[in-house]
Motif scaffolding. Structure first.
Motif, PDB file in Angstrom:
ATOM      1  N   CYS A   1       0.861  -1.180   0.000  1.00 53.38           N
ATOM      2  CA  CYS A   1       0.000   0.000   0.000  1.00 53.38           C
ATOM      3  C   CYS A   1       0.904   1.239   0.000  1.00 53.38           C
ATOM      4  O   CYS A   1       1.837   1.332   0.806  1.00 53.38           O
TER       5      CYS A   1
ATOM      6  N   CYS B   1       0.228   2.930   3.821  1.00 55.47           N
ATOM      7  CA  CYS B   1       0.547   2.298   5.113  1.00 55.47           C
ATOM      8  C   CYS B   1       1.642   1.236   4.988  1.00 55.47           C
ATOM      9  O   CYS B   1       2.070   0.687   5.995  1.00 55.47           O
TER      10      CYS B   1
ATOM     11  N   CYS C   1      -4.204  -0.185  -0.033  1.00 57.15           N
ATOM     12  CA  CYS C   1      -5.011  -1.251   0.571  1.00 57.15           C
ATOM     13  C   CYS C   1      -6.446  -0.733   0.720  1.00 57.15           C
ATOM     14  O   CYS C   1      -6.698   0.477   0.653  1.00 57.15           O
TER      15      CYS C   1
ATOM     16  N   CYS D   1      -6.951   1.944   3.678  1.00 55.79           N
ATOM     17  CA  CYS D   1      -6.434   3.297   3.385  1.00 55.79           C
ATOM     18  C   CYS D   1      -7.259   3.957   2.288  1.00 55.79           C
ATOM     19  O   CYS D   1      -7.550   5.161   2.345  1.00 55.79           O
TER      20      CYS D   1
ATOM     21  N   ARG E   1      -3.843   2.957  13.253  1.00 49.52           N
ATOM     22  CA  ARG E   1      -4.953   2.079  13.640  1.00 49.52           C
ATOM     23  C   ARG E   1      -4.376   0.839  14.338  1.00 49.52           C
ATOM     24  O   ARG E   1      -3.234   0.450  14.085  1.00 49.52           O
TER      25      ARG E   1
HETATM   26 ZN   LIG Z   1      -2.850   0.939   3.465  1.00 48.67          ZN
END
Ligand SMILES: [Zn+2]
Length: 207
Positions: free
Chosen positions: A59, A62, A97, A100, A148
């Motif tokens: 991603c 992230c 992802c 996100c 998160r």
């Molecule tokens: Zn992500």
């Protein structure tokens, strides 16, 4: 998040982007909705393959490797809903992802192709910290939810692995074993590895 470099534009996009864009813009101008197919040519496998290559199959935001559990979303850095003219613009596409992608929605976050995230983020343990004064980093962290709980857990495990590898490297008296451990460490902090921004930050502290 790591700095990314745009690779060559896939042929299917350089040949068709102008036509695909005109079809969408003409329909919008007439007050009609483009069809799902007309809107989603960016999902072409050649485009996705090129994006996988330049994002190290992670991603773009992230740094999770998610392709073993999901298809991943072709992400519009500037949302296509606000700028439909950028729907098929190569420089506006990346891979994200699902979490996100949904968290970002129509908001603006750091574009890792234009801005080096190292200048905007640091780490405390597994937690990503926006550098003081960087409003863009603060907005990106809160919008994408880069801290998160699942990400904190994954990053904590990776960071602990690194710590024990460095300890093993220090304690080992066998040259052969030291070389093997050093190789594993360099793989774990390379851009191909998950959470490499955090891993290379901590490697600089530990080693
Ligand atoms: Zn992500």
């Amino acid at each position: 998040m790591i700095e990314l470099q745009k690779g060559p534009e896939p042929e299917v996009l350089s040949k068709n982007a102008a036509t695909w864009t005109s079809v969408v813009l003409e329909k919008i101008a007439k007050g009609e909705d483009p069809t799902a197919t007309e809107k989603s040519h960016y999902r072409h496998h050649e485009i996705k393959d090129a994006l996988k290559s330049e994002t190290f199959k992670k991603c773009a935001y992230c740094e999770s490797i998610f392709l073993h559990t999901g298809f991943g979303h072709v992400e519009h850095i500037t949302p296509k809903s606000s700028k439909p003219e950028l729907s098929f613009k190569w420089e506006n596409l990346t891979l994200a992802c699902e979490v996100c992608n949904i968290n970002k929605g129509k908001k603006e976050v750091i574009d890792p192709y234009e801005t080096n995230p190292d200048d905007h983020f640091t780490f405390e343990g597994p937690v990503i910290i926006p550098k003081p004064g960087s409003d863009l980093a603060f907005m990106s962290e809160t919008t994408l939810k880069l801290n998160r709980s699942e990400l904190i857990e994954y990053r904590k495990n990776r960071k602990n692995d690194l710590y024990y590898l460095v300890e093993a490297l220090r304690k080992s008296t066998s040259e052969e074993k030291r070389e093997a451990i050093a190789k594993i460490i360099s793989e774990k902090i390379s851009k191909n590895a998950e959470y490499s921004a955090m891993m290379s930050h901590h490697a600089r502290i530990y080693i």
